[in-house]
Design a protein around this motif. Structure first.
Motif, PDB file in Angstrom:
ATOM      1  N   ILE A 193       0.981  -1.194   0.086  1.00 43.70           N
ATOM      2  CA  ILE A 193      -0.028  -0.058  -0.106  1.00 43.70           C
ATOM      3  C   ILE A 193       0.826   1.057  -0.084  1.00 43.70           C
ATOM      4  O   ILE A 193       1.858   1.250   0.933  1.00 43.70           O
ATOM      5  N   TRP A 194       0.641   1.963  -1.057  1.00 40.12           N
ATOM      6  CA  TRP A 194       1.795   3.360  -1.161  1.00 40.12           C
ATOM      7  C   TRP A 194       0.832   4.565  -0.938  1.00 40.12           C
ATOM      8  O   TRP A 194      -0.353   4.434  -1.235  1.00 40.12           O
ATOM      9  N   ARG A 195       1.476   5.497  -0.454  1.00 38.45           N
ATOM     10  CA  ARG A 195       0.930   6.881  -0.200  1.00 38.45           C
ATOM     11  C   ARG A 195       1.041   7.505  -1.505  1.00 38.45           C
ATOM     12  O   ARG A 195       2.042   7.855  -1.989  1.00 38.45           O
ATOM     13  N   GLU A 196      -0.088   8.059  -2.176  1.00 34.22           N
ATOM     14  CA  GLU A 196      -0.326   8.914  -3.138  1.00 34.22           C
ATOM     15  C   GLU A 196      -1.175  10.216  -2.654  1.00 34.22           C
ATOM     16  O   GLU A 196      -2.005  10.188  -2.115  1.00 34.22           O
ATOM     17  N   ARG A 204       3.339  13.363  -5.524  1.00 36.65           N
ATOM     18  CA  ARG A 204       3.757  12.082  -4.788  1.00 36.65           C
ATOM     19  C   ARG A 204       4.486  12.255  -3.646  1.00 36.65           C
ATOM     20  O   ARG A 204       5.011  13.309  -3.555  1.00 36.65           O
ATOM     21  N   SER A 205       4.548  11.191  -2.826  1.00 36.60           N
ATOM     22  CA  SER A 205       5.282  11.125  -1.418  1.00 36.60           C
ATOM     23  C   SER A 205       6.921  11.263  -1.789  1.00 36.60           C
ATOM     24  O   SER A 205       7.270  10.165  -2.566  1.00 36.60           O
ATOM     25  N   LYS A 208       8.272   7.730  -0.765  1.00 38.57           N
ATOM     26  CA  LYS A 208       8.032   6.989  -1.787  1.00 38.57           C
ATOM     27  C   LYS A 208       8.877   6.686  -2.722  1.00 38.57           C
ATOM     28  O   LYS A 208       9.735   5.776  -3.170  1.00 38.57           O
ATOM     29  N   ILE A 227       1.763  -3.425  -5.911  1.00 36.70           N
ATOM     30  CA  ILE A 227       1.028  -2.556  -5.227  1.00 36.70           C
ATOM     31  C   ILE A 227      -0.345  -2.648  -5.426  1.00 36.70           C
ATOM     32  O   ILE A 227      -0.961  -2.771  -6.625  1.00 36.70           O
ATOM     33  N   ARG A 230      -3.384   2.448  -3.444  1.00 36.62           N
ATOM     34  CA  ARG A 230      -2.660   3.945  -3.478  1.00 36.62           C
ATOM     35  C   ARG A 230      -3.734   4.645  -2.529  1.00 36.62           C
ATOM     36  O   ARG A 230      -4.732   4.960  -3.144  1.00 36.62           O
ATOM     37  N   ASN A 232      -3.934   8.300  -0.072  1.00 36.30           N
ATOM     38  CA  ASN A 232      -3.684   9.626   0.212  1.00 36.30           C
ATOM     39  C   ASN A 232      -3.691   9.851   1.929  1.00 36.30           C
ATOM     40  O   ASN A 232      -3.307  10.948   2.016  1.00 36.30           O
ATOM     41  N   SER A 248       3.624  -1.672   4.130  1.00 34.00           N
ATOM     42  CA  SER A 248       3.831  -0.346   3.747  1.00 34.00           C
ATOM     43  C   SER A 248       5.033   0.124   4.410  1.00 34.00           C
ATOM     44  O   SER A 248       5.672  -0.577   5.271  1.00 34.00           O
TER      45      SER A 248
END
Length: 308
Positions: A193-196, A204-205, A208, A227, A230, A232, A248
């Motif tokens: 799970i990525w932070r966008e 974008r982070s 990341k 992934i 995404r 925020n 993450s």
């Protein structure tokens, strides 16, 4: 024209809204509207295009905005030079911040600073390092906090360090590894799970990007991670990870006791054990207001650390 009119105009352009400009200046919306209308009548031009849902500056407005920000900056500098003491500071400090300092550093600093300066108010906008940089360069906010150095037009002062941690649910295979460290090979197959921050490539982070570079230097392709989501919000990411959706990477200070109680486990990453530096940023060629100058010195002199 007077300073109040210029301040109202600058804030309307910054926030693209009369109501948000009113909130930023702690005035009423009708007062902001009157200031803008009087300014337009005095200059004989339309400064704000009111046709769209988001207000924008007209060509005349863009020209005035440049001069207005310079005038207000010069006024702040004069006040700063001739102020005998900052003990009676009064006004509003606009702060821009990326997510990690916004959640785990700024609240404590604001509390400590206001314990000393009771007449100071704050407006804080949290986004990502890219947006913070853009806003500072465009005169939106005087002080910013970011996790990356991105512009040679800003001064960056290191203020604190944090280390990245892999977080994963104890129900996942990677979450069942003994100890408090983990290697890339032990979590690379986990769903991630990525932070966008938003749809734009600039939104974008920075953390990341740093992690993707780290993977690349260790022989992994950018798309090596599976992934699956995404998001925020770091808070949502932590809860999703604790629920078992995936793994993450977040800053260690973003993890709380409640997360552990929900079944989350965090690891130092063996190949990635290096602290990440976070910076306080401000424009090189702009004079800081007395409040911003005092706030900057408050942090750099370590007063925050003593009061926290």
């Amino acid at each position: 024209m007077d300073f109040k009119q210029l301040e109202a105009f600058v804030n309307v352009v910054k926030h693209k809204s009369f109501s948000k400009a009113a909130e930023a200046t702690f005035l009423t919306q009708p007062t902001i509207s009157v200031h803008i209308k009087n300014l337009e009548n005095e200059l004989g031009v339309i400064l704000i295009d009111r046709q769209d849902r988001k207000l924008t500056a007209t060509p005349h407005g863009k020209t005035l905005y440049k001069y207005a920000t310079e005038i207000l900056s010069t006024r702040n500098h004069i006040n700063n030079v001739f102020s005998n003491s900052n003990l009676d500071l009064k006004g509003i400090l606009e702060i821009q911040t990326s997510s990690t300092p916004g959640q785990d550093f700024i609240p404590w600093v604001l509390k400590s600073f206001r314990d000393v300066h009771r007449n100071v108010h704050f407006t804080v906008e949290q986004s990502d390092s890219y947006k913070v940089t853009d806003n500072l360069l465009n005169g939106i906010g005087e002080i910013g906090f970011v996790g990356s150095i991105m512009s040679d037009e800003l001064i960056y002062e290191p203020v604190f360090e944090d280390e990245p941690r892999l977080i994963v649910s104890k129900t996942r295979p990677a979450g069942q590894i003994e100890g408090d460290t983990i290697s890339i090979s032990e979590f690379i197959d986990e769903p991630f799970i990525w932070r966008e921050q938003g749809p734009s490539w600039r939104e974008r982070s920075a953390s990341k990007e740093s992690f993707e570079l780290f993977l690349k230097t260790h022989g992994y392709k950018t798309n090596s991670l599976n992934i699956i989501a995404r998001v925020n919000s770091i808070g949502v990411i932590r809860k999703a990870v604790a629920a078992g959706l995936g793994a993450s990477v977040v800053s260690s200070s973003a993890i709380g006791e409640m997360d552990y109680s929900m079944g989350l486990k965090s690891y130092k990453i063996k190949e990635y054990e290096r602290p990440r530096t976070f910076y306080m940023a401000y424009r090189k060629k702009a004079y800081l207001s007395p409040i911003a100058e005092a706030f900057k010195e408050f942090i750099l002199n370590g007063e925050f650390k003593r009061l926290r």
